[in-house]
Design a protein around this motif. Sequence first.
Motif, PDB file in Angstrom:
ATOM      1  N   VAL A 121       0.856  -1.191   0.000  1.00  0.00           N
ATOM      2  CA  VAL A 121       0.000   0.000   0.000  1.00  0.00           C
ATOM      3  C   VAL A 121       0.888   1.235   0.000  1.00  0.00           C
ATOM      4  N   GLY A 122       0.302   2.371  -0.348  1.00  0.00           N
ATOM      5  CA  GLY A 122       1.105   3.583  -0.337  1.00  0.00           C
ATOM      6  C   GLY A 122       0.265   4.837  -0.387  1.00  0.00           C
ATOM      7  N   THR A 123       0.890   5.924   0.047  1.00  0.00           N
ATOM      8  CA  THR A 123       0.264   7.240  -0.014  1.00  0.00           C
ATOM      9  C   THR A 123       1.279   8.237  -0.554  1.00  0.00           C
ATOM     10  N   TYR A 124       0.752   9.355  -1.064  1.00  0.00           N
ATOM     11  CA  TYR A 124       1.612  10.473  -1.444  1.00  0.00           C
ATOM     12  C   TYR A 124       0.963  11.750  -0.938  1.00  0.00           C
ATOM     13  N   GLY A 125       1.782  12.731  -0.671  1.00  0.00           N
ATOM     14  CA  GLY A 125       1.308  14.041  -0.233  1.00  0.00           C
ATOM     15  C   GLY A 125       2.142  15.124  -0.886  1.00  0.00           C
ATOM     16  N   GLU A 126       1.494  16.231  -1.200  1.00  0.00           N
ATOM     17  CA  GLU A 126       2.162  17.342  -1.875  1.00  0.00           C
ATOM     18  C   GLU A 126       2.462  18.473  -0.907  1.00  0.00           C
ATOM     19  N   SER A 127       3.616  19.097  -1.102  1.00  0.00           N
ATOM     20  CA  SER A 127       3.904  20.381  -0.469  1.00  0.00           C
ATOM     21  C   SER A 127       4.077  21.375  -1.617  1.00  0.00           C
ATOM     22  N   ASN A 128       4.540  22.557  -1.332  1.00  0.00           N
ATOM     23  CA  ASN A 128       4.753  23.527  -2.410  1.00  0.00           C
ATOM     24  C   ASN A 128       5.820  23.078  -3.397  1.00  0.00           C
ATOM     25  N   ASP A 129       6.808  22.334  -2.909  1.00  0.00           N
ATOM     26  CA  ASP A 129       7.957  22.001  -3.745  1.00  0.00           C
ATOM     27  C   ASP A 129       8.208  20.511  -3.954  1.00  0.00           C
ATOM     28  N   TYR A 130       7.539  19.654  -3.164  1.00  0.00           N
ATOM     29  CA  TYR A 130       7.865  18.233  -3.203  1.00  0.00           C
ATOM     30  C   TYR A 130       6.619  17.356  -3.158  1.00  0.00           C
ATOM     31  N   VAL A 131       6.808  16.101  -3.596  1.00  0.00           N
ATOM     32  CA  VAL A 131       5.813  15.053  -3.408  1.00  0.00           C
ATOM     33  C   VAL A 131       6.467  14.009  -2.507  1.00  0.00           C
ATOM     34  N   PHE A 132       5.842  13.741  -1.368  1.00  0.00           N
ATOM     35  CA  PHE A 132       6.351  12.781  -0.404  1.00  0.00           C
ATOM     36  C   PHE A 132       5.591  11.474  -0.591  1.00  0.00           C
ATOM     37  N   VAL A 133       6.310  10.372  -0.732  1.00  0.00           N
ATOM     38  CA  VAL A 133       5.689   9.069  -0.984  1.00  0.00           C
ATOM     39  C   VAL A 133       6.055   8.123   0.152  1.00  0.00           C
ATOM     40  N   ASN A 134       5.059   7.366   0.620  1.00  0.00           N
ATOM     41  CA  ASN A 134       5.260   6.360   1.648  1.00  0.00           C
ATOM     42  C   ASN A 134       4.728   5.043   1.113  1.00  0.00           C
ATOM     43  N   LEU A 135       5.543   4.008   1.123  1.00  0.00           N
ATOM     44  CA  LEU A 135       5.132   2.665   0.702  1.00  0.00           C
ATOM     45  C   LEU A 135       5.299   1.707   1.869  1.00  0.00           C
ATOM     46  N   MET A 171      10.071  13.341  -4.156  1.00  0.00           N
ATOM     47  CA  MET A 171      10.308  13.748  -5.537  1.00  0.00           C
ATOM     48  C   MET A 171      10.031  15.244  -5.668  1.00  0.00           C
ATOM     49  N   PRO A 172      10.732  15.929  -6.570  1.00  0.00           N
ATOM     50  CA  PRO A 172      10.468  17.359  -6.742  1.00  0.00           C
ATOM     51  C   PRO A 172       9.103  17.578  -7.399  1.00  0.00           C
ATOM     52  N   LEU A 173       8.415  18.606  -6.973  1.00  0.00           N
ATOM     53  CA  LEU A 173       7.120  18.933  -7.574  1.00  0.00           C
ATOM     54  C   LEU A 173       7.375  19.878  -8.747  1.00  0.00           C
ATOM     55  N   ASP A 174       7.873  19.300  -9.835  1.00  0.00           N
ATOM     56  CA  ASP A 174       8.143  20.080 -11.039  1.00  0.00           C
ATOM     57  C   ASP A 174       6.920  20.041 -11.956  1.00  0.00           C
ATOM     58  N   SER A 175       7.037  20.611 -13.131  1.00  0.00           N
ATOM     59  CA  SER A 175       5.878  20.690 -14.036  1.00  0.00           C
ATOM     60  C   SER A 175       5.398  19.306 -14.457  1.00  0.00           C
ATOM     61  N   SER A 176       6.307  18.374 -14.610  1.00  0.00           N
ATOM     62  CA  SER A 176       5.920  17.004 -14.980  1.00  0.00           C
ATOM     63  C   SER A 176       5.092  16.355 -13.866  1.00  0.00           C
ATOM     64  N   LEU A 212       1.067  15.078 -13.699  1.00  0.00           N
ATOM     65  CA  LEU A 212       0.638  13.736 -13.295  1.00  0.00           C
ATOM     66  C   LEU A 212      -0.320  13.770 -12.114  1.00  0.00           C
ATOM     67  N   LEU A 213      -0.181  14.772 -11.269  1.00  0.00           N
ATOM     68  CA  LEU A 213      -1.066  14.886 -10.106  1.00  0.00           C
ATOM     69  C   LEU A 213      -2.418  15.462 -10.478  1.00  0.00           C
ATOM     70  N   ARG A 214      -2.479  16.292 -11.466  1.00  0.00           N
ATOM     71  CA  ARG A 214      -3.731  16.950 -11.812  1.00  0.00           C
ATOM     72  C   ARG A 214      -4.494  16.269 -12.933  1.00  0.00           C
ATOM     73  N   ARG A 215      -3.821  15.443 -13.690  1.00  0.00           N
ATOM     74  CA  ARG A 215      -4.487  14.781 -14.797  1.00  0.00           C
ATOM     75  C   ARG A 215      -5.624  13.921 -14.290  1.00  0.00           C
ATOM     76  N   PHE A 216      -6.728  13.973 -14.939  1.00  0.00           N
ATOM     77  CA  PHE A 216      -7.938  13.232 -14.586  1.00  0.00           C
ATOM     78  C   PHE A 216      -8.527  13.680 -13.258  1.00  0.00           C
ATOM     79  N   GLY A 217      -8.182  14.876 -12.823  1.00  0.00           N
ATOM     80  CA  GLY A 217      -8.857  15.489 -11.681  1.00  0.00           C
ATOM     81  C   GLY A 217      -8.722  14.761 -10.372  1.00  0.00           C
ATOM     82  N   GLN A 218      -7.571  14.203 -10.073  1.00  0.00           N
ATOM     83  CA  GLN A 218      -7.349  13.523  -8.770  1.00  0.00           C
ATOM     84  C   GLN A 218      -8.438  12.490  -8.499  1.00  0.00           C
ATOM     85  N   GLN A 219      -8.562  11.558  -9.382  1.00  0.00           N
ATOM     86  CA  GLN A 219      -9.609  10.536  -9.240  1.00  0.00           C
ATOM     87  C   GLN A 219      -9.274   9.562  -8.155  1.00  0.00           C
TER      88      GLN A 219
END
Length: 188
Positions: free
Chosen positions: A140-154, A172-177, A181-188
């Motif tokens: 299982v896993g979760t991710y969370g966003e800050s202003n600059d990073y995506v934190f992932v826990n597995l 991971m850095p919260l860059d444009s890529s 990926l986070l916004r595509r498909f509206g956070q389904q």
Amino acid sequence: MFSKSFLVALSSIVAFGLAACADGPSKRIEPTWEQAANNPLVPANYRATDALLAQIRPSLGNGQPMIMATVVNIDALDKSSTLGRLISEQVAGRFTQAGYRMVEMKFGNAIYMKRDQGEMMLTREINNLAKSHDAQAVVVGTYGESNDYVFVNLKVIQPNTNVVLAVHDYVMPLDSSMRSLLRRFGQQ
């Protein structure tokens, strides 16, 4: 007040600036195949999986299957994104490459947060799925966003006891890529 040559120079600069704006926005530079091959997302997810594998190898064999749950948004545990689903696919793929039998499961409500304790627990559905597939563990896993990073826990969890067998965190850095990926498909 201003010299004639100064005004001519100033008007030339303004005209040049307006001409540059008239061309519209600059064209997006497309990534190359080489840049795509060197993208760090897949290697980061593989390294995270390798860290989990190093922790579970003493306790889990690769004979019994495992289940990979969808990596979800920590602030909305019933939602994921393209990024969450990609991480899930890549982690499951890496377990398969290591010789583990992964049951292909596509579901979003893999986990929920126990409000009073704040710890991750498996839902009854996952427990039932694990039993029906004789799965020795669920990833299982979760991710969370800050202003600059995506934190992932597995985590690798034993389904019959909810005991965490392995855990790995990475950033991971919260860059444009990543934003895409986070916004595509509206956070389904």
